[in-house]
Design an enzyme around this catalytic site. Structure first.
Site, PDB file in Angstrom:
ATOM      1  N   GLU A  11      -0.531  -9.230  -0.461  1.00  0.00           N
ATOM      2  CA  GLU A  11      -1.971  -9.478  -0.261  1.00  0.00           C
ATOM      3  C   GLU A  11      -2.719  -9.464  -1.592  1.00  0.00           C
ATOM      4  OE1 GLU A  11      -2.066  -6.273   2.646  1.00  0.00           O
ATOM      5  OE2 GLU A  11      -2.902  -7.654   4.116  1.00  0.00           O
TER       6      GLU A  11
ATOM      7  N   GLY B 175       0.680  -4.927   1.096  1.00  0.00           N
ATOM      8  CA  GLY B 175      -0.489  -4.988   0.214  1.00  0.00           C
ATOM      9  C   GLY B 175      -0.170  -5.655  -1.118  1.00  0.00           C
TER      10      GLY B 175
ATOM     11  N   ALA C 228       0.870  -1.174   0.000  1.00  0.00           N
ATOM     12  CA  ALA C 228       0.000   0.000   0.000  1.00  0.00           C
ATOM     13  C   ALA C 228       0.907   1.224   0.000  1.00  0.00           C
ATOM     14  CB  ALA C 228      -0.887  -0.015   1.240  1.00  0.00           C
TER      15      ALA C 228
HETATM   16  N1  DAK Z   1       4.694   3.118  -0.556  1.00  0.00           N
HETATM   17  C1  DAK Z   1       5.155   4.281  -1.070  1.00  0.00           C
HETATM   18  N2  DAK Z   1       6.316   4.388  -1.745  1.00  0.00           N
HETATM   19  C2  DAK Z   1       7.049   3.270  -1.886  1.00  0.00           C
HETATM   20  C3  DAK Z   1       6.634   2.011  -1.377  1.00  0.00           C
HETATM   21  C4  DAK Z   1       5.394   1.958  -0.692  1.00  0.00           C
HETATM   22  N3  DAK Z   1       4.893   0.823  -0.182  1.00  0.00           N
HETATM   23  N4  DAK Z   1       7.583   1.107  -1.682  1.00  0.00           N
HETATM   24  C5  DAK Z   1       8.548   1.766  -2.368  1.00  0.00           C
HETATM   25  N5  DAK Z   1       8.244   3.068  -2.486  1.00  0.00           N
HETATM   26  C6  DAK Z   1       8.989   4.131  -3.121  1.00  0.00           C
HETATM   27  C7  DAK Z   1      10.167   4.596  -2.276  1.00  0.00           C
HETATM   28  O1  DAK Z   1       9.746   5.500  -1.280  1.00  0.00           O
HETATM   29  C8  DAK Z   1      11.038   5.243  -3.334  1.00  0.00           C
HETATM   30  O2  DAK Z   1      10.499   6.521  -3.647  1.00  0.00           O
HETATM   31  P1  DAK Z   1      11.427   7.823  -3.896  1.00  0.00           P
HETATM   32  O3  DAK Z   1      12.173   8.016  -2.643  1.00  0.00           O
HETATM   33  O4  DAK Z   1      12.318   7.418  -5.066  1.00  0.00           O
HETATM   34  O5  DAK Z   1      10.440   8.897  -4.236  1.00  0.00           O
HETATM   35  C9  DAK Z   1      10.833   4.359  -4.535  1.00  0.00           C
HETATM   36  O6  DAK Z   1       9.615   3.647  -4.310  1.00  0.00           O
HETATM   37  C10 DAK Z   1      11.930   3.336  -4.716  1.00  0.00           C
HETATM   38  O7  DAK Z   1      12.093   2.681  -3.473  1.00  0.00           O
HETATM   39  P2  DAK Z   1      13.519   2.158  -2.978  1.00  0.00           P
HETATM   40  O8  DAK Z   1      14.593   3.115  -3.355  1.00  0.00           O
HETATM   41  O9  DAK Z   1      13.366   1.801  -1.553  1.00  0.00           O
HETATM   42  O10 DAK Z   1      13.689   0.870  -3.915  1.00  0.00           O
HETATM   43  P3  DAK Z   1      14.407  -0.504  -3.596  1.00  0.00           P
HETATM   44  O11 DAK Z   1      14.308  -1.285  -4.850  1.00  0.00           O
HETATM   45  O12 DAK Z   1      15.772  -0.291  -2.990  1.00  0.00           O
HETATM   46  O13 DAK Z   1      13.520  -1.208  -2.462  1.00  0.00           O
HETATM   47  C11 DAK Z   1      11.392  -1.975  -1.500  1.00  0.00           C
HETATM   48  C12 DAK Z   1      12.178  -1.614  -2.769  1.00  0.00           C
HETATM   49  C13 DAK Z   1       9.970  -2.305  -1.953  1.00  0.00           C
HETATM   50  C14 DAK Z   1      12.022  -3.224  -0.834  1.00  0.00           C
HETATM   51  C15 DAK Z   1      11.458  -0.790  -0.478  1.00  0.00           C
HETATM   52  O14 DAK Z   1      11.067   0.378  -1.156  1.00  0.00           O
HETATM   53  C16 DAK Z   1      10.533  -0.998   0.675  1.00  0.00           C
HETATM   54  O15 DAK Z   1      10.922  -1.624   1.671  1.00  0.00           O
HETATM   55  N6  DAK Z   1       9.315  -0.454   0.555  1.00  0.00           N
HETATM   56  C17 DAK Z   1       8.342  -0.517   1.631  1.00  0.00           C
HETATM   57  C18 DAK Z   1       7.803  -1.920   1.784  1.00  0.00           C
HETATM   58  C19 DAK Z   1       6.709  -2.004   2.838  1.00  0.00           C
HETATM   59  O16 DAK Z   1       6.923  -1.674   4.015  1.00  0.00           O
HETATM   60  N7  DAK Z   1       5.563  -2.428   2.392  1.00  0.00           N
HETATM   61  C20 DAK Z   1       4.404  -2.541   3.266  1.00  0.00           C
HETATM   62  C21 DAK Z   1       3.624  -1.300   3.053  1.00  0.00           C
HETATM   63  S1  DAK Z   1       2.349  -1.173   4.251  1.00  0.00           S
HETATM   64  C22 DAK Z   1      -4.557  -1.291   6.288  1.00  0.00           C
HETATM   65  C23 DAK Z   1      -4.660  -1.838   5.024  1.00  0.00           C
HETATM   66  C24 DAK Z   1      -3.580  -2.232   4.338  1.00  0.00           C
HETATM   67  C25 DAK Z   1      -2.343  -2.070   4.861  1.00  0.00           C
HETATM   68  C26 DAK Z   1      -2.219  -1.540   6.124  1.00  0.00           C
HETATM   69  C27 DAK Z   1      -3.304  -1.134   6.836  1.00  0.00           C
HETATM   70  N8  DAK Z   1      -5.691  -0.863   7.022  1.00  0.00           N
HETATM   71  C28 DAK Z   1      -7.033  -1.155   6.525  1.00  0.00           C
HETATM   72  C29 DAK Z   1      -5.574  -0.100   8.212  1.00  0.00           C
HETATM   73  C30 DAK Z   1      -1.221  -2.422   4.085  1.00  0.00           C
HETATM   74  C31 DAK Z   1      -0.083  -1.841   4.395  1.00  0.00           C
HETATM   75  C32 DAK Z   1       1.076  -1.984   3.567  1.00  0.00           C
HETATM   76  O17 DAK Z   1       1.116  -2.551   2.510  1.00  0.00           O
END
Ligand code: DAK
Length: 261
Positions: free
Chosen positions: A115, A112, A68
Site C-alpha cells: 500500500e 501496508g 504494518a
Molecule cells: N510485522 C511485524 N514483524 C514482521 C512483519 C510485520 N508485518 N514482517 C516480518 N516481521 C518480522 C518477523 O516477525 C521476524 O521477526 P523476529 O521473529 O526475527 O523477531 C522478522 O521480521 C523476519 O521475518 P521472517 O523470518 O519471517 O523473514 P522472511 O524473510 O522469511 O519472510 C516475510 C519475510 C515478510 C514474507 C514474512 O515475515 C511475512 O510473511 N511477514 C508478514 C507479512 C504480512 O502478513 N503482512 C501484512 C501485514 S498486515 C488497518 C490498516 C492497515 C492494515 C490493516 C488494518 N486498519 C486501519 C484497521 C495493514 C495491515 C498489514 O499490513
C-alpha cells in the site's frame, strides 16, 4: 533532522531526496513510529525548494516493507483505532506529497508495504520483488488503500485474487499488469531509481508537480472531468516563466534554465 527508523539523504546538486525504511531485521515493518518519521521526512523534503523528487526504499534488500507492524497492531482495539485515527493519522502523508515520489521495491512489499508503494507515483522493482496483500491470512483486510488502489491499478480480478487468496505477484507479473513501471536486476535497482529521480528533478519543479496532479486526477474523477482538469492545467502553465523558457530555449536551440517561477 535525525531519525531512528528511517535514513534520509539529500543530494542538493541533483535535487534528489531519498528515504530508506530502516528496520531490516523486522523486514522494515511499518510501526507507528516509523510511519510518523516517514511523514515528517516527506513534509520536510516537500517544503525544500531544492528537492525535485523523493525516492523511498527499504534497507537490507529482503523487503521494501513486510507490512504494518503486526506485533504492534495485535494489541490494538477498535476504540484505539478510531480515536487515534489509525492509518489516516500518519500514513496518508505519502499519498498527499505534492512532489513526485518513487518507490524502489526490493524483496517483499506486503500489506501496508504494498500500500505504501502504491501511494508513491512510480514503482520500480528489482527482479526479486514480491507484491501482496496477505492481510486475509490474519483475518484482517487492507486498511491503507489496498483494496482501492490495487483494484484501480491492476483490475478487479487480480486484485480480488491477491486480497482473497493472499497470493503474491512476482516482479514480472507486476510489470505485465502495470503495477510497476520498470524491473531491473536487483543490484541495479537503486541506481535506476536514483537516475529516474534525477531526470524528474531536472525538469521544471512546478510543471512536474502539475503533471503529478493531473495524472492523479485520472484516478479521482470521470474522463471528461479529468480531461477538463488537464486542459485548465495546460492553459495555466503558460503563466509560468518555466514554460516560456522551455519553448524559447527550444526555438533558440539551447538547453533550458528553469527558475521555477
Ligand atoms: N510485522 C511485524 N514483524 C514482521 C512483519 C510485520 N508485518 N514482517 C516480518 N516481521 C518480522 C518477523 O516477525 C521476524 O521477526 P523476529 O521473529 O526475527 O523477531 C522478522 O521480521 C523476519 O521475518 P521472517 O523470518 O519471517 O523473514 P522472511 O524473510 O522469511 O519472510 C516475510 C519475510 C515478510 C514474507 C514474512 O515475515 C511475512 O510473511 N511477514 C508478514 C507479512 C504480512 O502478513 N503482512 C501484512 C501485514 S498486515 C488497518 C490498516 C492497515 C492494515 C490493516 C488494518 N486498519 C486501519 C484497521 C495493514 C495491515 C498489514 O499490513
Amino acid at each position: 533532522m535525525s531519525y531512528k527508523l528511517i535514513e534520509t539523504n539529500l543530494d542538493e546538486v541533483t535535487g534528489v531526496a531519498s528515504i530508506v525504511l530502516n528496520r531490516p531485521e523486522q523486514r522494515n515493518a511499518l510501526s507507528s513510529e516509523l510511519m510518523t518519521e516517514l511523514s515528517e521526512a516527506i513534509e520536510h523534503f516537500e517544503g525544500l525548494p531544492v528537492v525535485g523528487c523523493i525516492v523511498i526504499s527499504g534497507k537490507g534488500g529482503k523487503a521494501f516493507a513486510g507490512g504494518a507492524d503486526i506485533k504492534e497492531m495485535a494489541g490494538r482495539t477498535y476504540s484505539q483505532n478510531y480515536k487515534d485515527n489509525f492509518i489516516t493519522a500518519n500514513w496518508e502523508r505519502v499519498a498527499q506529497c505534492r512532489k513526485p515520489t518513487i518507490a524502489a521495491v526490493s524483496g517483499y512489499a506486503l500489506g501496508g508495504g504494498c500500500e505504501l508503494a502504491m501511494m508513491c507515483d512510480i514503482i520500480v522493482a528489482g527482479e526479486n520483488a514480491k507484491f501482496g496483500q496477505p492481510e486475509i491470512n490474519l483475518a484482517l483486510l487492507p486498511g491503507a488503500g489496498g483494496t482501492q488502489r490495487l483494484t484501480r491499478f491492476i483490475g478487479k480480478s487480480t486484485a480480488m485474487d491477491m486480497c482473497l487468496t493472499g497470493r503474491m505477484l512476482t516482479a514480472a507479473e507486476a510489470l505485465s499488469l502495470g503495477l510497476v513501471s520498470r524491473v531491473v536486476p536487483t543490484d541495479e535497482l537503486m541506481d535506476l531509481a536514483l537516475d529516474m529521480a534525477k531526470t524528474i528533478a531536472s525538469k521544471s519543479r512546478m510543471t512536474a508537480m502539475m503533471v503529478k496532479e493531473a495524472v492523479n486526477t485520472a484516478y479521482e474523477t470521470s474522463l471528461s472531468q479529468g480531461v477538463l482538469f488537464e486542459r485548465r492545467a495546460f492553459h495555466s502553465v503558460f503563466a509560468t516563466g518555466d514554460a516560456k523558457e522551455g519553448m524559447t530555449a527550444f526555438t533558440e536551440n539551447r538547453p533550458p534554465r528553469w527558475d521555477n517561477k
